[in-house]
Design a protein around this motif. Structure first.
Motif, PDB file in Angstrom:
ATOM      1  N   VAL A 190      -4.233   2.421   2.750  1.00 28.37           N
ATOM      2  CA  VAL A 190      -3.970   1.664   2.948  1.00 28.37           C
ATOM      3  C   VAL A 190      -3.172   0.597   2.044  1.00 28.37           C
ATOM      4  N   ILE A 191      -2.147  -0.533   2.802  1.00 28.93           N
ATOM      5  CA  ILE A 191      -1.369  -1.097   1.414  1.00 28.93           C
ATOM      6  C   ILE A 191      -1.697  -2.378   1.518  1.00 28.93           C
ATOM      7  N   VAL A 192      -1.350  -3.287   0.922  1.00 24.44           N
ATOM      8  CA  VAL A 192      -1.773  -4.937   0.526  1.00 24.44           C
ATOM      9  C   VAL A 192      -1.299  -5.527  -0.258  1.00 24.44           C
ATOM     10  N   ARG A 204       3.311  -1.389 -10.265  1.00 28.22           N
ATOM     11  CA  ARG A 204       4.263  -0.274 -10.351  1.00 28.22           C
ATOM     12  C   ARG A 204       2.931   1.308 -10.741  1.00 28.22           C
ATOM     13  N   GLN A 205       4.351   2.460 -10.877  1.00 31.63           N
ATOM     14  CA  GLN A 205       3.169   3.665 -10.575  1.00 31.63           C
ATOM     15  C   GLN A 205       4.305   4.091 -11.672  1.00 31.63           C
ATOM     16  N   SER A 206       2.977   4.577 -13.497  1.00 33.30           N
ATOM     17  CA  SER A 206       4.488   4.860 -14.105  1.00 33.30           C
ATOM     18  C   SER A 206       5.783   6.077 -13.449  1.00 33.30           C
ATOM     19  N   TYR A 213       8.575  -2.439  -8.412  1.00 37.89           N
ATOM     20  CA  TYR A 213       7.138  -3.074  -7.695  1.00 37.89           C
ATOM     21  C   TYR A 213       7.052  -2.648  -6.709  1.00 37.89           C
ATOM     22  N   SER A 214       5.854  -2.872  -6.053  1.00 35.64           N
ATOM     23  CA  SER A 214       5.423  -2.043  -5.128  1.00 35.64           C
ATOM     24  C   SER A 214       4.081  -3.090  -4.798  1.00 35.64           C
ATOM     25  N   ALA A 215       3.818  -3.144  -3.163  1.00 35.39           N
ATOM     26  CA  ALA A 215       1.985  -3.655  -3.222  1.00 35.39           C
ATOM     27  C   ALA A 215       1.150  -3.183  -3.309  1.00 35.39           C
ATOM     28  N   LEU A 216      -0.431  -3.188  -3.588  1.00 34.92           N
ATOM     29  CA  LEU A 216      -1.367  -2.075  -4.123  1.00 34.92           C
ATOM     30  C   LEU A 216      -1.572  -0.833  -2.401  1.00 34.92           C
ATOM     31  N   ALA A 217      -1.718  -0.097  -3.285  1.00 31.29           N
ATOM     32  CA  ALA A 217      -1.633   1.078  -2.023  1.00 31.29           C
ATOM     33  C   ALA A 217      -3.024   2.526  -2.201  1.00 31.29           C
ATOM     34  N   GLY A 218      -3.620   3.088  -1.618  1.00 29.40           N
ATOM     35  CA  GLY A 218      -4.794   3.778  -1.557  1.00 29.40           C
ATOM     36  C   GLY A 218      -5.006   4.702  -0.526  1.00 29.40           C
ATOM     37  N   PHE A 219      -5.570   6.065  -0.632  1.00 34.90           N
ATOM     38  CA  PHE A 219      -5.696   6.674   0.206  1.00 34.90           C
ATOM     39  C   PHE A 219      -6.754   6.131   0.513  1.00 34.90           C
ATOM     40  N   CYS A 220      -7.396   6.680   2.137  1.00 29.59           N
ATOM     41  CA  CYS A 220      -8.682   6.106   2.364  1.00 29.59           C
ATOM     42  C   CYS A 220      -9.795   7.039   2.369  1.00 29.59           C
ATOM     43  N   ARG A 232     -11.762  -1.535  -1.828  1.00 32.69           N
ATOM     44  CA  ARG A 232     -12.572  -0.221  -2.759  1.00 32.69           C
ATOM     45  C   ARG A 232     -11.238  -0.008  -3.722  1.00 32.69           C
ATOM     46  N   GLU A 233      -9.759  -0.137  -2.924  1.00 28.73           N
ATOM     47  CA  GLU A 233      -8.686  -0.600  -3.668  1.00 28.73           C
ATOM     48  C   GLU A 233      -8.479  -0.932  -5.010  1.00 28.73           C
ATOM     49  N   VAL A 234      -8.469  -2.255  -3.893  1.00 31.58           N
ATOM     50  CA  VAL A 234      -8.505  -3.726  -4.864  1.00 31.58           C
ATOM     51  C   VAL A 234      -9.307  -3.673  -6.103  1.00 31.58           C
ATOM     52  N   GLU A 236     -10.302  -1.653  -7.319  1.00 32.11           N
ATOM     53  CA  GLU A 236     -10.355  -0.463  -8.521  1.00 32.11           C
ATOM     54  C   GLU A 236      -8.779  -0.585  -8.992  1.00 32.11           C
ATOM     55  N   GLU A 237      -8.020  -0.870  -8.427  1.00 33.54           N
ATOM     56  CA  GLU A 237      -6.574  -1.269  -9.142  1.00 33.54           C
ATOM     57  C   GLU A 237      -6.958  -2.313 -10.180  1.00 33.54           C
ATOM     58  N   VAL A 238      -7.224  -3.502  -9.612  1.00 39.41           N
ATOM     59  CA  VAL A 238      -6.557  -4.562  -9.929  1.00 39.41           C
ATOM     60  C   VAL A 238      -7.634  -5.277 -10.714  1.00 39.41           C
ATOM     61  N   SER A 250       1.185  -1.523  10.820  1.00 38.52           N
ATOM     62  CA  SER A 250       1.308   0.277  10.407  1.00 38.52           C
ATOM     63  C   SER A 250       2.839   1.215  10.553  1.00 38.52           C
ATOM     64  N   GLN A 251       2.560   1.969   9.520  1.00 43.31           N
ATOM     65  CA  GLN A 251       4.148   2.701   9.177  1.00 43.31           C
ATOM     66  C   GLN A 251       3.913   4.223   8.331  1.00 43.31           C
ATOM     67  N   HIS A 252       4.734   4.956   9.064  1.00 38.46           N
ATOM     68  CA  HIS A 252       4.275   6.450   8.817  1.00 38.46           C
ATOM     69  C   HIS A 252       5.281   6.361   7.441  1.00 38.46           C
ATOM     70  N   TRP A 253       4.675   7.560   6.977  1.00 35.80           N
ATOM     71  CA  TRP A 253       5.830   7.023   5.293  1.00 35.80           C
ATOM     72  C   TRP A 253       5.728   8.864   4.647  1.00 35.80           C
ATOM     73  N   PRO A 254       6.579   9.350   4.369  1.00 34.48           N
ATOM     74  CA  PRO A 254       6.976  10.539   4.353  1.00 34.48           C
ATOM     75  C   PRO A 254       6.259  11.239   3.539  1.00 34.48           C
ATOM     76  N   PHE A 255       6.580  10.654   2.414  1.00 30.21           N
ATOM     77  CA  PHE A 255       6.231  11.021   0.737  1.00 30.21           C
ATOM     78  C   PHE A 255       4.404  10.949   0.822  1.00 30.21           C
ATOM     79  N   PRO A 256       4.015  11.725  -0.593  1.00 31.99           N
ATOM     80  CA  PRO A 256       5.329  13.119  -0.648  1.00 31.99           C
ATOM     81  C   PRO A 256       4.443  14.495   0.696  1.00 31.99           C
ATOM     82  N   PHE A 260      -0.163   7.743   6.725  1.00 31.88           N
ATOM     83  CA  PHE A 260      -0.477   6.433   7.805  1.00 31.88           C
ATOM     84  C   PHE A 260      -0.454   5.331   7.063  1.00 31.88           C
ATOM     85  N   MET A 261       0.381   4.386   7.170  1.00 29.19           N
ATOM     86  CA  MET A 261       0.426   2.913   6.277  1.00 29.19           C
ATOM     87  C   MET A 261      -0.249   2.262   7.239  1.00 29.19           C
ATOM     88  N   LEU A 262      -1.500   1.599   6.757  1.00 30.53           N
ATOM     89  CA  LEU A 262      -2.281   0.447   7.186  1.00 30.53           C
ATOM     90  C   LEU A 262      -1.752  -0.680   5.902  1.00 30.53           C
TER      91      LEU A 262
HETATM   92  N1  LIG Z   1       5.667   2.624   1.953  1.00 30.65           N
HETATM   93  C1  LIG Z   1       5.455   1.988   0.740  1.00 30.65           C
HETATM   94  O1  LIG Z   1       6.147   0.887   0.646  1.00 30.65           O
HETATM   95  C2  LIG Z   1       4.540   2.436  -0.055  1.00 30.65           C
HETATM   96  C3  LIG Z   1       4.026   4.066  -0.017  1.00 30.65           C
HETATM   97  N2  LIG Z   1       3.406   4.138  -1.026  1.00 30.65           N
HETATM   98  C4  LIG Z   1       2.394   5.591  -1.097  1.00 30.65           C
HETATM   99  O2  LIG Z   1       1.022   5.464  -0.232  1.00 30.65           O
HETATM  100  C5  LIG Z   1       0.688   6.617  -0.875  1.00 30.65           C
HETATM  101  C6  LIG Z   1      -0.907   6.579  -1.725  1.00 30.65           C
HETATM  102  O3  LIG Z   1      -0.617   5.223  -2.819  1.00 30.65           O
HETATM  103  P1  LIG Z   1      -1.535   5.875  -4.254  1.00 30.65           P
HETATM  104  O4  LIG Z   1      -1.224   4.552  -4.934  1.00 30.65           O
HETATM  105  O5  LIG Z   1      -0.654   7.154  -4.697  1.00 30.65           O
HETATM  106  O6  LIG Z   1      -2.378   5.918  -3.970  1.00 30.65           O
HETATM  107  P2  LIG Z   1      -3.833   5.704  -4.820  1.00 30.65           P
HETATM  108  O7  LIG Z   1      -4.088   4.879  -5.573  1.00 30.65           O
HETATM  109  O8  LIG Z   1      -5.436   6.783  -3.545  1.00 30.65           O
HETATM  110  O9  LIG Z   1      -3.996   7.450  -5.547  1.00 30.65           O
HETATM  111  C7  LIG Z   1      -3.170   8.642  -5.545  1.00 30.65           C
HETATM  112  C8  LIG Z   1      -4.541   9.547  -5.908  1.00 30.65           C
HETATM  113  O10 LIG Z   1      -5.633   9.014  -4.951  1.00 30.65           O
HETATM  114  C9  LIG Z   1      -6.230  10.953  -5.214  1.00 30.65           C
HETATM  115  N3  LIG Z   1      -6.221  11.096  -3.209  1.00 30.65           N
HETATM  116  C10 LIG Z   1      -6.983  10.531  -2.209  1.00 30.65           C
HETATM  117  N4  LIG Z   1      -7.122  11.644  -0.674  1.00 30.65           N
HETATM  118  C11 LIG Z   1      -5.490  11.685  -1.644  1.00 30.65           C
HETATM  119  C12 LIG Z   1      -5.032  12.306  -0.303  1.00 30.65           C
HETATM  120  N5  LIG Z   1      -5.246  12.572   1.131  1.00 30.65           N
HETATM  121  N6  LIG Z   1      -3.851  13.043  -0.585  1.00 30.65           N
HETATM  122  C13 LIG Z   1      -3.281  12.602  -2.097  1.00 30.65           C
HETATM  123  N7  LIG Z   1      -3.795  12.146  -2.879  1.00 30.65           N
HETATM  124  C14 LIG Z   1      -5.275  11.312  -2.230  1.00 30.65           C
HETATM  125  C15 LIG Z   1      -5.333  11.942  -5.786  1.00 30.65           C
HETATM  126  O11 LIG Z   1      -6.004  12.516  -6.871  1.00 30.65           O
HETATM  127  C16 LIG Z   1      -4.150  10.981  -6.156  1.00 30.65           C
HETATM  128  O12 LIG Z   1      -3.809  10.859  -7.018  1.00 30.65           O
HETATM  129  C17 LIG Z   1       1.029   7.825  -1.602  1.00 30.65           C
HETATM  130  O13 LIG Z   1       1.888   8.572  -1.009  1.00 30.65           O
HETATM  131  C18 LIG Z   1       3.076   6.413  -1.981  1.00 30.65           C
HETATM  132  O14 LIG Z   1       3.389   6.866  -1.611  1.00 30.65           O
HETATM  133  C19 LIG Z   1       2.868   3.029  -2.262  1.00 30.65           C
HETATM  134  C20 LIG Z   1       3.165   2.135  -1.928  1.00 30.65           C
HETATM  135  C21 LIG Z   1       4.433   2.015  -1.675  1.00 30.65           C
END
Ligand SMILES: NC(=O)C1=CN([C@@H]2O[C@H](COP(=O)(O)OP(=O)(O)OC[C@H]3O[C@@H](n4cnc5c(N)ncnc54)[C@H](O)[C@@H]3O)[C@@H](O)[C@H]2O)C=CC1
Ligand SMILES: [Mg+2]
Length: 333
Positions: A190-192, A204-206, A213-220, A232-234, A236-238, A250-256, A260-262
């Motif tokens: 989710v990205i919000v 921003r992450q380190s 700087y980017s929007a808040l995001a986290g794995f479901c 939960r992510e919001v 947790e994070e702020v 939605s968007q496919h995001w290849p990194f890392p 599947f970004m919602l």
């Molecule tokens: N397209 C865009 O504009 C943006 C994309 N992103 C992407 O969103 C993704 C999630 O953002 P984060 O803040 O890093 O997530 P996050 O806030 O959930 O933190 C990452 C941590 O979640 C855990 N995790 C749980 N499920 C995971 C899974 N399936 N794969 C990897 N780690 C998992 C790991 O411990 C990892 O260190 C990243 O891959 C990032 O590249 C983030 C910001 C902008």
């Protein structure tokens, strides 16, 4: 006249999309058809997941679409027999109806510099290239890289440890011992963009490049809904509780690895009724709810009370009942 032209273009576009989707699906299911499409298709090269690009002007890069015979000739010039070509993976279909493939030549130990030179291009890391690629081509290159990466890290069956075999299109891998079929996967994220009405919240992450700087995001998490993950992510994070969640896209995001970004918008503002959407919104006490629940729904038009609630089968009703139960348990504590 203008409208007629517009409709014509739209129906041609629709026809193309419809046909190309069917065509791609057929290639995924038919190895022989896919192999013959490869011989007439376009191939995008990668070297250890780094795409081959061509600089059209100092600011813009494009992936190079090579024909089968062009790739064969480049591979021969660089000392390979060309058998690698069969490892190409189907990624799409061009508007000219050419099947599109990607191929990672890194595996063959061929020198990336001589390949790039022979193709009049340059291998450029996708993270750097992503912002320099043309709009329509960036998702295609991202998809290609993600599929190549998926094949590289899914060579073995998780159940038997045996090597898995891919189909010609590369849309799946199967284990002959366990009969498990593996498909390319994306992790839901989710990205919000949280707003208070006047400002939006970025973080921003380190690991981000300095100043980004980017929007808040986290794995479901497993079993979570989009809304649950977002809240939960919001939180947790702020440490904020969001009030309105509006899905955007939605968007496919290849990194890392493939995500599947919602994407959603959410607010943390106080109650502010949009009178275009709602006629009214206000607070109700437990007594008012209890009273409203006693109304038999749907009440007759002539006897409609000031307040009544959705019927039992509606999830809104369930939410109200749960809230009321919660109030009761708080009262009795
Ligand atoms: N397209 C865009 O504009 C943006 C994309 N992103 C992407 O969103 C993704 C999630 O953002 P984060 O803040 O890093 O997530 P996050 O806030 O959930 O933190 C990452 C941590 O979640 C855990 N995790 C749980 N499920 C995971 C899974 N399936 N794969 C990897 N780690 C998992 C790991 O411990 C990892 O260190 C990243 O891959 C990032 O590249 C983030 C910001 C902008
Ligand atoms: Mg995060």
């Amino acid at each position: 006249m203008y409208i007629l032209c517009y409709l014509c273009i739209q129906s041609i576009r629709y026809c193309f999309l419809y046909c190309s989707r069917r065509y791609i699906n057929r290639l995924k299911e038919n190895d022989a058809a896919c192999l013959s499409a490869l011989q007439n298709g376009h191939i995008f090269l990668f070297h250890r997941l780094i795409p081959l690009l061509q600089c059209s002007d100092p600011e813009t890069f494009r992936p190079i679409a090579l024909t089968y015979s062009e790739v064969q000739s480049v591979l021969h010039k660089c000392g390979s027999d060309g058998s690698l070509l069969k490892e190409s993976i189907l990624i799409g279909c061009s508007e000219q109806n050419h099947a599109q493939f990607c191929l990672d030549v890194g595996k063959s130990m061929l020198d990336s510099f001589s390949i790039a030179q022979n193709c009049k291009g340059t291998f450029m890391d996708l993270r750097k290239a992503f912002f320099l690629l043309e709009g329509a081509e960036a998702p295609l290159v991202a998809k290609a890289q993600a599929l190549l990466q998926w094949h590289q890290i899914n060579r073995f069956c998780g159940a038997t440890g045996q090597l898995t075999q891919r189909n010609q299109a590369g849309s799946q891998r199967a284990c002959s011992s366990s009969s498990i079929v593996y498909y390319p996967k994306m992790s839901p994220v989710v990205i919000v963009l949280v707003s208070d009405g006047k400002r939006c919240l970025l973080g921003r992450q380190s690991s981000f490049p300095r100043g980004l700087y980017s929007a808040l995001a986290g794995f479901c998490d497993m079993g979570e809904t989009l809304e649950e993950a977002l809240r939960r992510e919001v939180a947790e994070e702020v440490g904020l509780e969001v009030q309105n969640i509006i899905y955007s896209s939605s968007q496919h995001w290849p990194f890392p690895h493939s995500s599947f970004m919602l994407a959603c918008h959410a607010t943390v503002s106080p109650l502010n009724v949009d009178h275009l959407e709602l006629e009214d919104a206000r607070w109700f006490t437990e007594e008012e709810i209890t009273c409203a629940l006693q109304v038999k729904a749907p009440p007759w038009r002539d006897h409609r009370p000031a307040v009544w609630l959705p019927p039992k089968h509606a999830v809104a009703h369930r939410l109200i009942m749960e809230w009321r139960e919660q109030q009761h348990s708080q009262d009795t504590e």
